[in-house]
Structures are given as structure tokens and as C-alpha cells.
Design a protein around this motif. Structure first.
Motif, PDB file in Angstrom:
ATOM      1  N   ALA A  56       0.815  -1.218   0.000  1.00  0.00           N
ATOM      2  CA  ALA A  56       0.000   0.000   0.000  1.00  0.00           C
ATOM      3  C   ALA A  56       0.849   1.269   0.000  1.00  0.00           C
ATOM      4  N   GLY A  57       2.193   1.129   0.098  1.00  0.00           N
ATOM      5  CA  GLY A  57       3.070   2.288  -0.004  1.00  0.00           C
ATOM      6  C   GLY A  57       3.618   2.816   1.304  1.00  0.00           C
ATOM      7  N   LEU A  58       3.277   2.210   2.414  1.00  0.00           N
ATOM      8  CA  LEU A  58       3.787   2.641   3.714  1.00  0.00           C
ATOM      9  C   LEU A  58       4.919   1.743   4.175  1.00  0.00           C
ATOM     10  N   ARG A  59       5.749   2.256   5.046  1.00  0.00           N
ATOM     11  CA  ARG A  59       6.788   1.456   5.699  1.00  0.00           C
ATOM     12  C   ARG A  59       6.404   1.369   7.169  1.00  0.00           C
ATOM     13  N   VAL A  60       6.303   0.139   7.689  1.00  0.00           N
ATOM     14  CA  VAL A  60       5.923  -0.077   9.080  1.00  0.00           C
ATOM     15  C   VAL A  60       6.918  -1.022   9.748  1.00  0.00           C
ATOM     16  N   THR A  61       6.920  -0.986  11.057  1.00  0.00           N
ATOM     17  CA  THR A  61       7.774  -1.865  11.859  1.00  0.00           C
ATOM     18  C   THR A  61       6.887  -2.793  12.663  1.00  0.00           C
ATOM     19  N   GLY A  62       7.311  -4.039  12.801  1.00  0.00           N
ATOM     20  CA  GLY A  62       6.554  -5.007  13.588  1.00  0.00           C
ATOM     21  C   GLY A  62       7.456  -6.158  14.004  1.00  0.00           C
ATOM     22  N   ARG A  63       6.842  -7.165  14.580  1.00  0.00           N
ATOM     23  CA  ARG A  63       7.573  -8.379  14.967  1.00  0.00           C
ATOM     24  C   ARG A  63       7.262  -9.478  13.967  1.00  0.00           C
ATOM     25  N   LEU A  64       8.192 -10.421  13.850  1.00  0.00           N
ATOM     26  CA  LEU A  64       7.957 -11.600  13.028  1.00  0.00           C
ATOM     27  C   LEU A  64       7.392 -12.681  13.938  1.00  0.00           C
ATOM     28  N   ASP A  65       6.329 -13.325  13.506  1.00  0.00           N
ATOM     29  CA  ASP A  65       5.714 -14.401  14.272  1.00  0.00           C
ATOM     30  C   ASP A  65       6.772 -15.467  14.568  1.00  0.00           C
ATOM     31  N   PRO A  66       6.846 -15.971  15.805  1.00  0.00           N
ATOM     32  CA  PRO A  66       7.883 -16.954  16.140  1.00  0.00           C
ATOM     33  C   PRO A  66       7.745 -18.276  15.383  1.00  0.00           C
ATOM     34  N   HIS A  67       6.566 -18.546  14.811  1.00  0.00           N
ATOM     35  CA  HIS A  67       6.345 -19.786  14.068  1.00  0.00           C
ATOM     36  C   HIS A  67       6.533 -19.588  12.566  1.00  0.00           C
ATOM     37  N   SER A  68       6.940 -18.397  12.169  1.00  0.00           N
ATOM     38  CA  SER A  68       7.134 -18.065  10.756  1.00  0.00           C
ATOM     39  C   SER A  68       8.450 -18.649  10.243  1.00  0.00           C
ATOM     40  N   SER A  69       8.548 -18.716   8.928  1.00  0.00           N
ATOM     41  CA  SER A  69       9.846 -19.012   8.313  1.00  0.00           C
ATOM     42  C   SER A  69      10.799 -17.890   8.682  1.00  0.00           C
ATOM     43  N   PRO A  70      12.114 -18.118   8.613  1.00  0.00           N
ATOM     44  CA  PRO A  70      13.079 -17.082   8.996  1.00  0.00           C
ATOM     45  C   PRO A  70      12.959 -15.816   8.151  1.00  0.00           C
ATOM     46  N   ALA A  71      13.318 -14.700   8.766  1.00  0.00           N
ATOM     47  CA  ALA A  71      13.315 -13.401   8.078  1.00  0.00           C
ATOM     48  C   ALA A  71      14.435 -13.351   7.057  1.00  0.00           C
ATOM     49  N   ALA A  72      14.174 -12.668   5.945  1.00  0.00           N
ATOM     50  CA  ALA A  72      15.183 -12.423   4.915  1.00  0.00           C
ATOM     51  C   ALA A  72      14.771 -11.158   4.177  1.00  0.00           C
ATOM     52  N   VAL A  73      15.729 -10.290   3.911  1.00  0.00           N
ATOM     53  CA  VAL A  73      15.430  -9.076   3.161  1.00  0.00           C
ATOM     54  C   VAL A  73      14.838  -9.469   1.808  1.00  0.00           C
ATOM     55  N   GLY A  74      13.724  -8.850   1.445  1.00  0.00           N
ATOM     56  CA  GLY A  74      13.046  -9.146   0.185  1.00  0.00           C
ATOM     57  C   GLY A  74      11.969 -10.202   0.291  1.00  0.00           C
ATOM     58  N   ALA A  75      11.876 -10.903   1.430  1.00  0.00           N
ATOM     59  CA  ALA A  75      10.859 -11.943   1.586  1.00  0.00           C
ATOM     60  C   ALA A  75       9.472 -11.321   1.677  1.00  0.00           C
ATOM     61  N   ARG A  76       8.496 -11.949   1.041  1.00  0.00           N
ATOM     62  CA  ARG A  76       7.103 -11.500   1.130  1.00  0.00           C
ATOM     63  C   ARG A  76       6.556 -11.862   2.499  1.00  0.00           C
ATOM     64  N   VAL A  77       5.786 -10.950   3.072  1.00  0.00           N
ATOM     65  CA  VAL A  77       5.167 -11.190   4.367  1.00  0.00           C
ATOM     66  C   VAL A  77       3.694 -10.809   4.318  1.00  0.00           C
ATOM     67  N   ARG A  78       2.964 -11.326   5.290  1.00  0.00           N
ATOM     68  CA  ARG A  78       1.553 -10.982   5.450  1.00  0.00           C
ATOM     69  C   ARG A  78       1.301 -10.693   6.927  1.00  0.00           C
ATOM     70  N   LEU A  79       0.356  -9.839   7.184  1.00  0.00           N
ATOM     71  CA  LEU A  79      -0.010  -9.485   8.548  1.00  0.00           C
ATOM     72  C   LEU A  79      -0.709 -10.656   9.212  1.00  0.00           C
ATOM     73  N   VAL A  80      -0.278 -10.982  10.436  1.00  0.00           N
ATOM     74  CA  VAL A  80      -0.914 -12.042  11.211  1.00  0.00           C
ATOM     75  C   VAL A  80      -1.875 -11.427  12.215  1.00  0.00           C
ATOM     76  N   SER A  81      -1.433 -10.363  12.896  1.00  0.00           N
ATOM     77  CA  SER A  81      -2.308  -9.674  13.851  1.00  0.00           C
ATOM     78  C   SER A  81      -1.816  -8.251  14.065  1.00  0.00           C
ATOM     79  N   ALA A  82      -2.767  -7.397  14.434  1.00  0.00           N
ATOM     80  CA  ALA A  82      -2.457  -6.001  14.742  1.00  0.00           C
ATOM     81  C   ALA A  82      -3.329  -5.595  15.915  1.00  0.00           C
ATOM     82  N   GLN A  83      -2.726  -5.619  17.094  1.00  0.00           N
ATOM     83  CA  GLN A  83      -3.425  -5.273  18.324  1.00  0.00           C
ATOM     84  C   GLN A  83      -2.749  -4.053  18.909  1.00  0.00           C
ATOM     85  N   GLY A  84      -3.317  -2.886  18.692  1.00  0.00           N
ATOM     86  CA  GLY A  84      -2.687  -1.655  19.152  1.00  0.00           C
ATOM     87  C   GLY A  84      -1.381  -1.445  18.412  1.00  0.00           C
ATOM     88  N   SER A  85      -0.297  -1.284  19.164  1.00  0.00           N
ATOM     89  CA  SER A  85       1.008  -1.084  18.528  1.00  0.00           C
ATOM     90  C   SER A  85       1.761  -2.401  18.318  1.00  0.00           C
TER      91      SER A  85
END
Length: 114
Positions: free
Chosen positions: A76-105
């Protein structure tokens, strides 16, 4: 806040004066200083721009350590910061991600399986 089909969505604001979309919630637009901001739900999909692993967490997050903090360039054009779900595949620059949850901040993403 949920988008279509109960897919989690991010809550952001859009300035009625200039149209800028921004996060987090604020009382004035960061572009034009307009005060008419409207709530908007956007899809939480994008790519990892950067990440770091927190091994020595602050006291309130110590039970979660180690965990990854990710910077996401949303489709959508924004840059946001969050946590990676502990059960997710490992983080890598360029990897596609999807939102799992957004509760407040507390915004949690997972690497998309393609």
C-alpha cells in the motif's frame, strides 16, 4: 480491525486535505499539518526491507526473546515496523510477508509461503 474475508488489516489514517496515508494514528497530518484525518484499513502485505534479532529483550518482552523485529515496505506504499511471528519461516530481506495480527502497537507478520 479486519479487512474482507476476516483477513487482518492495519489501521492507518488518511488526510482529507492532501490525501497522505500515514501510521501511527496522529492528530495532524505530517505532510500538510491538516487536522481532518480519517481512519482507513489497509492490507498488511509487503516485503521485508530490514530486520534484526533481539536476543536481550527489555523486561516486558523477555519471555519472547529471541525475536525478530522487521521493517516492512507494504504494498500500500507505507513502511511499518513489527515483529515476526515466532512460528514463521526465517526473516530475509526481500521476503514476502503478510499481517498475522495487529493489536494496538503490537503488529505481527509472517513470511508468506509461496
Amino acid at each position: 480491525m479486519s479487512a474482507v474475508n476476516d483477513t487482518p488489516a492495519l489501521s492507518v489514517v488518511r488526510c482529507a486535505a492532501c490525501g497522505r496515508v500515514d501510521t501511527p494514528r496522529r492528530s495532524v497530518c505530517s505532510a500538510c499539518l491538516g487536522s481532518q484525518l480519517e481512519s482507513l484499513a489497509i492490507q498488511g502485505e509487503g516485503v521485508i526491507a530490514s530486520f534484526t534479532t533481539i536476543r536481550r529483550a527489555p523486561t516486558q518482552f523477555r519471555d519472547r526473546a529471541p525475536y525478530d523485529v522487521v521493517v516492512i515496505d507494504l504494498d500500500a506504499g507505507l513502511r511499518v515496523t513489527g515483529r515476526l511471528d515466532p512460528h514463521s519461516s526465517p526473516a530475509a530481506v526481500g521476503a514476502r510477508v503478510r499481517l498475522v495480527s495487529a493489536q494496538g502497537s503490537d503488529t505481527v507478520f509472517a513470511v508468506s509461503q509461496t
